[in-house]
Write an enzyme that holds these catalytic residues in place. Structure first.
Site, PDB file in Angstrom:
ATOM      1  CE  LYS A 175      -1.810   3.651   1.593  1.00  0.00           C
ATOM      2  NZ  LYS A 175      -1.806   4.790   0.846  1.00  0.00           N
ATOM      3  CD  GLU A 250      13.314   1.324   9.985  1.00  0.00           C
ATOM      4  OE1 GLU A 250      13.342   2.869  10.195  1.00  0.00           O
ATOM      5  OE2 GLU A 250      13.647   0.585  10.128  1.00  0.00           O
ATOM      6  CB  CYS A 284      13.037   9.468   8.092  1.00  0.00           C
ATOM      7  SG  CYS A 284      14.014   7.988   6.789  1.00  0.00           S
ATOM      8  CD  GLU A 385      10.280  13.788  11.410  1.00  0.00           C
ATOM      9  OE1 GLU A 385       9.338  13.333  11.786  1.00  0.00           O
ATOM     10  OE2 GLU A 385      11.087  12.738  10.821  1.00  0.00           O
TER      11      GLU A 385
HETATM   12  P1  ADP Z   1       4.289  11.340   6.235  1.00  0.00           P
HETATM   13  O1  ADP Z   1       4.621  12.287   6.989  1.00  0.00           O
HETATM   14  O2  ADP Z   1       5.004  10.814   6.061  1.00  0.00           O
HETATM   15  O3  ADP Z   1       2.886  11.145   5.116  1.00  0.00           O
HETATM   16  P2  ADP Z   1       2.423   8.913   7.356  1.00  0.00           P
HETATM   17  O4  ADP Z   1       2.200   8.506   8.602  1.00  0.00           O
HETATM   18  O5  ADP Z   1       0.973   9.617   7.504  1.00  0.00           O
HETATM   19  O6  ADP Z   1       3.635   9.887   6.561  1.00  0.00           O
HETATM   20  O7  ADP Z   1       1.909   7.750   5.741  1.00  0.00           O
HETATM   21  C1  ADP Z   1       2.916   6.501   5.568  1.00  0.00           C
HETATM   22  C2  ADP Z   1       2.285   5.686   5.236  1.00  0.00           C
HETATM   23  O8  ADP Z   1       1.453   4.962   6.160  1.00  0.00           O
HETATM   24  C3  ADP Z   1       0.927   6.323   3.685  1.00  0.00           C
HETATM   25  O9  ADP Z   1       1.358   5.292   3.158  1.00  0.00           O
HETATM   26  C4  ADP Z   1      -0.104   6.192   4.445  1.00  0.00           C
HETATM   27  O10 ADP Z   1      -1.371   6.488   3.750  1.00  0.00           O
HETATM   28  C5  ADP Z   1      -0.704   5.020   5.799  1.00  0.00           C
HETATM   29  N1  ADP Z   1      -1.058   4.940   6.850  1.00  0.00           N
HETATM   30  C6  ADP Z   1      -1.514   6.159   6.781  1.00  0.00           C
HETATM   31  N2  ADP Z   1      -1.995   6.097   8.165  1.00  0.00           N
HETATM   32  C7  ADP Z   1      -2.831   4.850   8.388  1.00  0.00           C
HETATM   33  C8  ADP Z   1      -2.704   3.959   9.161  1.00  0.00           C
HETATM   34  N3  ADP Z   1      -3.942   4.671   9.756  1.00  0.00           N
HETATM   35  N4  ADP Z   1      -3.433   3.339   8.999  1.00  0.00           N
HETATM   36  C9  ADP Z   1      -2.465   2.257   7.771  1.00  0.00           C
HETATM   37  N5  ADP Z   1      -1.814   3.059   7.226  1.00  0.00           N
HETATM   38  C10 ADP Z   1      -1.728   4.245   7.255  1.00  0.00           C
END
Ligand code: ADP
Length: 496
Positions: A175, A250, A284, A385
């Site tokens: 995903k 990570e 990161c 961050e």
């Molecule tokens: P960033 O700040 O790098 O966008 P996120 O943690 O928001 O980091 O997103 C990283 C990944 O996690 C993306 O693929 C996002 O779609 C997914 N993601 C965000 N929220 C959820 C959730 N509640 N459950 C599973 N995956 C998620």
């Protein structure tokens, strides 16, 4: 004509069951629509999980060296398509071509490293404590793995997870981040051409809270490997904890570079610029704090500001550009919000701290390279961050204070120290609380054959890349072969 892209499930390119899509636009020019991507939900994840489950029974029995050959082939195709993928990646997420080429190269390196690992997926053989008995440990696949990835390394991070997972005999569902679905599609075209069998790899696009959460909670998915924010990582870990699901995280960083008074200052400035403003500060491992000895602080600061003001900002597709835009409007608002917080906290803004008004930048999410001076270690801009081109300079009086300040955040991913003193270099290797430490190099620049990850709130104890990633994607099985022809009791028969 608008390009419409698909999920890849069970070896077929298909739309989301709902037929819904979402848009993906160029962050350097919002008028540029890259395409529409499936806005998937639980039923799409379920279809992918069933396909991955079906494929598992045959994939796990293919010898690891054979699986490695397919991965190696994917590496060769990535090599052939490197320039095309790099360009698509720059258009989709903004970092400059030099960096997106590096991102694809990291995928190629990971493919070749994982491919070779097919002949080295070592277990151990060890003497047994009883006569006529043989003991060994072997690695077994975990099962269907869910991979959730961010947008800042749209090819490299998926390859870090997917190639080792496959090599170990797992099947996967990726995903990818909503901001970089196109690179994921190109990656899956590569996997398809490489001959990965049907159902072994599956791609499901969509929102994190919907498609991502469905993947995390699907009972057939036995492992989640996640890279992203600490907030989301925490939620995912909680869900996995409830279901006793293996989870490797990570997450964020608040990485610092120390510059001691004996350092090669030109080198240190060069490193800080690359660490702070490379990928527009959206790594990161980006350098967001510069901890400088007071004797050299003014010289370092002056040089940094002069150089930061000369950074050429623009579309990453232009070869002369040195820094691209931020990923989206919310990211820019967040960065700008932190600049305001920094000013309110009493830090001195030396350069940047604003958007561009001019025509050239008006359609993208650009932000000026920004440097704060007079930052106290406890300020929010020194603790949280920001994920943007903002560097905070913190003055210290000696080595001990520098280490204390470096360690004084909740994160522990990357770190760096510039010094010519071997003793202090070795002390810092021992005393810095981080998963990665660079001596006389910036906080960015990890190589794929070393463990990657962090301590404290950055991770949960796993390490990607290197040989350690194979511990994430395998279960250990201990095997005892007793050829004595009688019942032998460990700890009992040999007690006296
Ligand atoms: P960033 O700040 O790098 O966008 P996120 O943690 O928001 O980091 O997103 C990283 C990944 O996690 C993306 O693929 C996002 O779609 C997914 N993601 C965000 N929220 C959820 C959730 N509640 N459950 C599973 N995956 C998620």
């Amino acid at each position: 004509m608008r390009s419409i892209y698909k999920n890849y499930i069970g070896g077929r390119w298909i739309a989301a069951a709902s037929g819904e899509t979402f848009e993906n636009r160029n962050p350097a020019d919002q008028r540029d629509l890259i395409g529409l991507f499936p806005d998937s939900a639980a039923e799409d994840i379920d279809a992918a999980a069933r396909a991955a489950r079906r494929a598992l029974s045959s994939w796990r029995l293919i010898p690891a060296p054979k699986r490695g050959e397919i991965i190696f082939k994917a590496g060769e195709i990535l090599k052939r398509r490197k320039e095309e993928i790099a360009r698509a990646m720059t258009r989709e997420m903004g970092k400059i071509l030099k960096e997106t080429r590096g991102d694809v190269q990291e995928g190629i390196d990971t493919a070749f490293y994982a491919g070779g690992e097919g002949r080295r997926l070592f277990g151990e053989t060890t003497p047994a404590e009883l006569p006529d008995k043989f003991a060994m440990s072997v690695r077994a696949p975990v099962g269907v793995c869910g991979l959730i990835t961010p947008w800042n390394f749209p090819l490299a991070i998926p390859t870090w997870k997917l190639f080792p997972a496959l090599l170990c005999g797992n099947t996967v569902i990726l995903k990818p981040a909503e901001d970089t679905p196109h690179t994921a599609v190109l990656f899956f075209e590569v996997l398809e051409e490489a001959g990965v069998p049907t159902g072994v790899v599956n791609l499901v696009h969509g929102a994190g809270e919907i498609a991502g959460a469905a993947l995390v909670n699907h009972p057939e998915v036995k492992l989640i490997s996640f890279t992203g924010s600490s907030e989301v990582g925490r939620e995912i870990a909680a869900s996995c904890g409830k279901n006793l699901k293996r989870v490797a995280l990570e997450m964020g960083g608040k990485n610092a570079q120390i510059v001691l008074e004996d350092a090669d200052l030109d080198l240190a400035v060069e490193g800080a610029l690359w660490g702070a403003f490379g990928t527009t500060g959206q790594r990161c491992t980006a350098t967001s704090r510069l901890i400088v000895h007071r004797d050299v602080k003014q010289r370092v600061t002056d040089a940094l500001v002069a150089r930061a003001e000369k950074i050429v900002v623009g579309s990453g597709l232009d070869e002369s550009t040195e820094m691209g835009p931020l990923i989206h409007e919310a990211a820019r608002e967040k960065v700008h919000g932190y600049v305001k917080i920094g000013k309110d906290e009493g830090a001195r803004l030396l350069t940047g701290g604003s958007l561009y008004e001019e025509e050239k930048w008006i359609n993208g999410w650009f932000y000026r390279p920004t440097i704060f001076d007079g930052v106290a270690p406890s300020m929010r801009i020194a603790q949280e961050e920001i994920f943007g081109p903002v560097l905070s300079i913190i003055e210290v009086k000696n080595f001990e204070e520098a280490i204390e300040v470096l360690n004084g955040t909740r994160y522990g991913l990357s770190s760096s120290i510039y010094t010519r003193d071997v003793a202090r270099a070795f002390r810092s290797m021992r005393d810095i609380e981080a998963g990665i430490t660079y001596i006389n190099g910036p906080t960015i620049g990890a190589e794929v054959h070393l463990p990657f990850g962090g301590v404290k709130d950055t991770g949960n104890g796993h390490r990607e890349a290197g040989t350690t990633v194979y511990d994430i994607f395998t279960e250990w099985k201990s095997v005892y072969v007793d050829y004595s022809g009688k019942l032998q009791k460990a700890q009992i028969d040999n007690a006296e």
